[in-house]
Design a protein around this motif. Sequence first.
Motif, PDB file in Angstrom:
ATOM      1  N   LYS A 205     -51.750  55.322 -26.815  1.00 43.09           N
ATOM      2  CA  LYS A 205     -50.912  55.793 -28.030  1.00 43.09           C
ATOM      3  C   LYS A 205     -50.303  57.153 -27.502  1.00 43.09           C
ATOM      4  CE  LYS A 205     -52.369  57.081 -32.634  1.00 43.09           C
ATOM      5  NZ  LYS A 205     -52.396  58.575 -32.613  1.00 43.09           N
ATOM      6  N   GLY A 206     -48.952  57.256 -28.087  1.00 45.20           N
ATOM      7  CA  GLY A 206     -48.234  58.415 -27.601  1.00 45.20           C
ATOM      8  C   GLY A 206     -47.625  58.068 -26.201  1.00 45.20           C
ATOM      9  N   GLY A 207     -47.485  56.955 -25.954  1.00 47.78           N
ATOM     10  CA  GLY A 207     -47.119  56.741 -24.606  1.00 47.78           C
ATOM     11  C   GLY A 207     -45.577  56.444 -24.399  1.00 47.78           C
ATOM     12  N   GLY A 208     -45.091  56.362 -25.420  1.00 50.79           N
ATOM     13  CA  GLY A 208     -43.313  56.220 -25.664  1.00 50.79           C
ATOM     14  C   GLY A 208     -42.555  56.554 -24.563  1.00 50.79           C
ATOM     15  N   LEU A 209     -42.764  57.853 -24.173  1.00 46.51           N
ATOM     16  CA  LEU A 209     -41.870  58.215 -23.200  1.00 46.51           C
ATOM     17  C   LEU A 209     -42.078  57.976 -21.700  1.00 46.51           C
ATOM     18  CD1 LEU A 209     -42.542  62.271 -23.916  1.00 46.51           C
ATOM     19  CD2 LEU A 209     -40.413  60.848 -24.311  1.00 46.51           C
ATOM     20  N   TRP A 210     -43.174  57.176 -21.501  1.00 48.53           N
ATOM     21  CA  TRP A 210     -43.392  56.574 -20.233  1.00 48.53           C
ATOM     22  C   TRP A 210     -43.481  54.986 -20.006  1.00 48.53           C
ATOM     23  CZ3 TRP A 210     -48.238  59.641 -21.638  1.00 48.53           C
ATOM     24  CH2 TRP A 210     -47.951  61.106 -22.000  1.00 48.53           C
ATOM     25  N   LEU A 211     -42.962  54.334 -20.969  1.00 49.21           N
ATOM     26  CA  LEU A 211     -43.020  52.905 -20.924  1.00 49.21           C
ATOM     27  C   LEU A 211     -42.609  52.312 -19.716  1.00 49.21           C
ATOM     28  CD1 LEU A 211     -41.284  51.738 -24.454  1.00 49.21           C
ATOM     29  CD2 LEU A 211     -43.737  52.224 -23.649  1.00 49.21           C
ATOM     30  N   GLU A 212     -41.568  52.912 -18.963  1.00 50.41           N
ATOM     31  CA  GLU A 212     -41.255  52.134 -17.704  1.00 50.41           C
ATOM     32  C   GLU A 212     -42.610  51.983 -16.632  1.00 50.41           C
ATOM     33  OE1 GLU A 212     -39.398  54.194 -19.236  1.00 50.41           O
ATOM     34  OE2 GLU A 212     -37.540  53.193 -19.654  1.00 50.41           O
ATOM     35  N   GLU A 213     -42.994  53.172 -16.638  1.00 54.17           N
ATOM     36  CA  GLU A 213     -44.059  53.422 -15.823  1.00 54.17           C
ATOM     37  C   GLU A 213     -45.225  52.630 -16.134  1.00 54.17           C
ATOM     38  OE1 GLU A 213     -45.536  56.885 -13.434  1.00 54.17           O
ATOM     39  OE2 GLU A 213     -43.940  58.003 -14.631  1.00 54.17           O
ATOM     40  N   ILE A 214     -45.618  52.467 -17.382  1.00 56.70           N
ATOM     41  CA  ILE A 214     -46.787  51.827 -17.936  1.00 56.70           C
ATOM     42  C   ILE A 214     -46.540  50.215 -17.641  1.00 56.70           C
ATOM     43  CG2 ILE A 214     -48.372  51.494 -19.661  1.00 56.70           C
ATOM     44  CD1 ILE A 214     -47.493  53.935 -21.195  1.00 56.70           C
ATOM     45  N   ALA A 215     -45.295  49.793 -17.957  1.00 60.54           N
ATOM     46  CA  ALA A 215     -44.838  48.423 -17.627  1.00 60.54           C
ATOM     47  C   ALA A 215     -45.150  48.046 -16.424  1.00 60.54           C
ATOM     48  CB  ALA A 215     -43.520  48.316 -18.270  1.00 60.54           C
ATOM     49  N   ALA A 216     -44.978  48.963 -15.237  1.00 57.13           N
ATOM     50  CA  ALA A 216     -45.172  48.404 -13.939  1.00 57.13           C
ATOM     51  C   ALA A 216     -46.628  48.569 -13.464  1.00 57.13           C
ATOM     52  CB  ALA A 216     -44.351  49.299 -13.056  1.00 57.13           C
ATOM     53  N   CYS A 217     -47.760  48.740 -14.341  1.00 51.03           N
ATOM     54  CA  CYS A 217     -49.069  48.956 -13.931  1.00 51.03           C
ATOM     55  C   CYS A 217     -49.796  47.689 -13.889  1.00 51.03           C
ATOM     56  CB  CYS A 217     -49.813  49.873 -14.935  1.00 51.03           C
ATOM     57  SG  CYS A 217     -50.213  49.102 -16.339  1.00 51.03           S
ATOM     58  N   GLY A 218     -49.150  46.420 -14.088  1.00 54.91           N
ATOM     59  CA  GLY A 218     -49.990  45.530 -13.629  1.00 54.91           C
ATOM     60  C   GLY A 218     -50.326  44.590 -15.145  1.00 54.91           C
ATOM     61  N   CYS A 219     -49.940  44.971 -16.068  1.00 53.10           N
ATOM     62  CA  CYS A 219     -50.230  44.427 -17.458  1.00 53.10           C
ATOM     63  C   CYS A 219     -49.147  43.426 -17.865  1.00 53.10           C
ATOM     64  CB  CYS A 219     -50.510  45.336 -18.688  1.00 53.10           C
ATOM     65  SG  CYS A 219     -48.736  46.179 -18.776  1.00 53.10           S
ATOM     66  N   ASP A 220     -49.599  42.230 -18.567  1.00 52.00           N
ATOM     67  CA  ASP A 220     -48.545  41.555 -19.131  1.00 52.00           C
ATOM     68  C   ASP A 220     -47.886  42.074 -20.319  1.00 52.00           C
ATOM     69  OD1 ASP A 220     -49.217  39.002 -17.366  1.00 52.00           O
ATOM     70  OD2 ASP A 220     -51.212  39.720 -18.052  1.00 52.00           O
ATOM     71  N   ALA A 221     -48.541  42.821 -21.119  1.00 55.42           N
ATOM     72  CA  ALA A 221     -47.835  43.338 -22.214  1.00 55.42           C
ATOM     73  C   ALA A 221     -48.310  44.647 -22.473  1.00 55.42           C
ATOM     74  CB  ALA A 221     -48.561  42.476 -23.690  1.00 55.42           C
ATOM     75  N   LEU A 222     -47.448  45.314 -23.375  1.00 49.68           N
ATOM     76  CA  LEU A 222     -47.630  46.839 -23.754  1.00 49.68           C
ATOM     77  C   LEU A 222     -47.855  46.844 -25.277  1.00 49.68           C
ATOM     78  CD1 LEU A 222     -44.773  49.323 -22.146  1.00 49.68           C
ATOM     79  CD2 LEU A 222     -47.233  48.754 -21.424  1.00 49.68           C
ATOM     80  N   GLY A 223     -48.574  47.622 -25.651  1.00 50.38           N
ATOM     81  CA  GLY A 223     -48.976  48.088 -27.025  1.00 50.38           C
ATOM     82  C   GLY A 223     -47.995  49.340 -27.245  1.00 50.38           C
ATOM     83  N   LEU A 224     -47.380  49.166 -28.315  1.00 49.49           N
ATOM     84  CA  LEU A 224     -46.453  50.326 -28.919  1.00 49.49           C
ATOM     85  C   LEU A 224     -47.018  50.986 -30.266  1.00 49.49           C
ATOM     86  CD1 LEU A 224     -43.062  48.606 -28.699  1.00 49.49           C
ATOM     87  CD2 LEU A 224     -44.096  50.070 -26.872  1.00 49.49           C
ATOM     88  N   ASP A 225     -47.135  52.250 -29.937  1.00 45.07           N
ATOM     89  CA  ASP A 225     -47.432  52.897 -31.729  1.00 45.07           C
ATOM     90  C   ASP A 225     -46.204  53.046 -32.421  1.00 45.07           C
ATOM     91  OD1 ASP A 225     -45.888  54.952 -30.776  1.00 45.07           O
ATOM     92  OD2 ASP A 225     -47.367  56.291 -30.249  1.00 45.07           O
ATOM     93  N   TRP A 226     -46.122  53.613 -33.329  1.00 40.90           N
ATOM     94  CA  TRP A 226     -45.001  53.587 -34.183  1.00 40.90           C
ATOM     95  C   TRP A 226     -44.012  54.628 -34.286  1.00 40.90           C
ATOM     96  CZ3 TRP A 226     -49.649  55.323 -35.221  1.00 40.90           C
ATOM     97  CH2 TRP A 226     -49.920  56.677 -35.872  1.00 40.90           C
ATOM     98  N   THR A 227     -44.268  55.401 -33.292  1.00 42.62           N
ATOM     99  CA  THR A 227     -43.208  56.535 -32.899  1.00 42.62           C
ATOM    100  C   THR A 227     -42.104  56.029 -32.096  1.00 42.62           C
ATOM    101  OG1 THR A 227     -44.368  57.322 -31.051  1.00 42.62           O
ATOM    102  CG2 THR A 227     -44.946  58.219 -32.866  1.00 42.62           C
ATOM    103  N   ILE A 228     -41.957  54.902 -31.610  1.00 46.60           N
ATOM    104  CA  ILE A 228     -40.766  54.555 -30.716  1.00 46.60           C
ATOM    105  C   ILE A 228     -40.377  53.055 -31.378  1.00 46.60           C
ATOM    106  CG2 ILE A 228     -42.463  53.409 -29.055  1.00 46.60           C
ATOM    107  CD1 ILE A 228     -40.372  53.534 -27.217  1.00 46.60           C
ATOM    108  N   GLY A 229     -38.927  52.879 -31.456  1.00 46.45           N
ATOM    109  CA  GLY A 229     -38.242  51.526 -32.016  1.00 46.45           C
ATOM    110  C   GLY A 229     -38.772  50.554 -31.114  1.00 46.45           C
ATOM    111  N   ILE A 230     -39.019  49.337 -31.640  1.00 48.39           N
ATOM    112  CA  ILE A 230     -39.334  48.442 -30.730  1.00 48.39           C
ATOM    113  C   ILE A 230     -38.409  47.557 -29.964  1.00 48.39           C
ATOM    114  CG2 ILE A 230     -39.346  46.419 -32.342  1.00 48.39           C
ATOM    115  CD1 ILE A 230     -42.152  45.432 -31.175  1.00 48.39           C
TER     116      ILE A 230
END
Length: 355
Positions: free
Chosen positions: A249-274
């Motif tokens: 939650k609140g990770g919208g600024l770091w999506l690229e790095e989170i997406a590279a952590c080995g997960c299949d999917a990213l959960g998004l809070d509402w502060t960023i446009g999908i």
Amino acid sequence: MNRPANDTFLRALLRQPTEYAPVWLMRQAGRYLPEYCETRKRVGSFPDLCKSPSLACEVALQPLARYRLDAAILFSDILTVPDAMGLGLYFSEKGPCFERPLREERAIRDLAVPDPHGPLRYVMDAVTETRRALAGSVPLIGFAGSPFTLACYMVEGEPGSEFARLKTMIYDRPDLVHRILSTNAEAVTEYLNAQIESGVHAVMLFDSWGGCLSEAAYREFSLAYMRRILGGLIRERDGQRIPSIVFTKGGGLWLEEIAACGCDALGLDWTIGIGAARRRVGERVALQGNLDPSVLLASPDAIIRETRAVLDDFGAPGTGHVFNLGHGVSRFTPPEHVAVLVDTVHDYSRRLREK
Ligand code: 1CP
């Protein structure tokens, strides 16, 4: 492990084609449902509810009896793990507390990984029982807290402190924080693997408070440990991939790095446009989210409009989207509003795919 009859959620997590956008909601079992409050009253306390596999199963199924949801989530809590470490979980008026928070160096050094088949056996029994009760209808999601989010509760011991103690420790004694986090990471890896062996079809890591960190601290104190967990998870069972979702939650600024952590999917809070999130990372991971939970407090017309807006923003052709809220369902949500949301997701996303 047989595939559930409705595996739309699992296919969407793996970015395979689906006929519509699957939907489930964080906190779909909870206090907005009168039948949940009824069961909870009968049991007395929330921890006792979690510790009874048959009642945990009962409440996990309650939202599925009302709505056409595409997944069930295990009824439990992220704080079962620190409780099993001996910290003594209880709930006050304000929220979760620990009788023995981690404040002394000695206690931190003594912290040990709990056996998921020992003090956490009741969680595995709840998985088995819920999976059996679902009878192959929809997938069951297992979950745990991220090492950092667990540490927030473990060090503070009570709600409302804005994590001042843990954040001070990060800057004064990072060695102690790393000691907590590596124990938590090992505990969560074993805990999630035990849930997978007990029958969950997918797993989710809740990093509810990672967004309170600076970019550098997030990388070092939260993301690194989630990456470690994902590296240690059972990835396949009976020939089927067990998809993983990471939600900061609140990770919208770091999506690229989170997406590279080995997960299949990213959960998004509402502060960023999908749609914007999809353009940034949609080739690598599926996306789950991201309707503002407050929309469910508004009128049905507003719910329909805002739900369609998220689906339109995600855009065509629509693979790799699991519809959800950006955080949990508010306890003040009228239950009939959830039906409006779920039906709109199914009907409108199906129509978008047929275009
Ligand atoms: O009946 C009650 O009074 C208890 C309310 C409640 C419920 C229904 C709590 C206390 N936890 C839960 C269930 C729960 N918690 C689930 C399973 C149910 C479902 O999703 O349908 C899950 C996945 C959680 C996860 C959880 N617990 C998180 C991560 C997600 C998030 O909300 O950020 C966190 C931070 C917790 C801690 C927690 N547990 C309960 C409370 C009140 C809190 C504090 C955080 C909060 O208020 O949201």
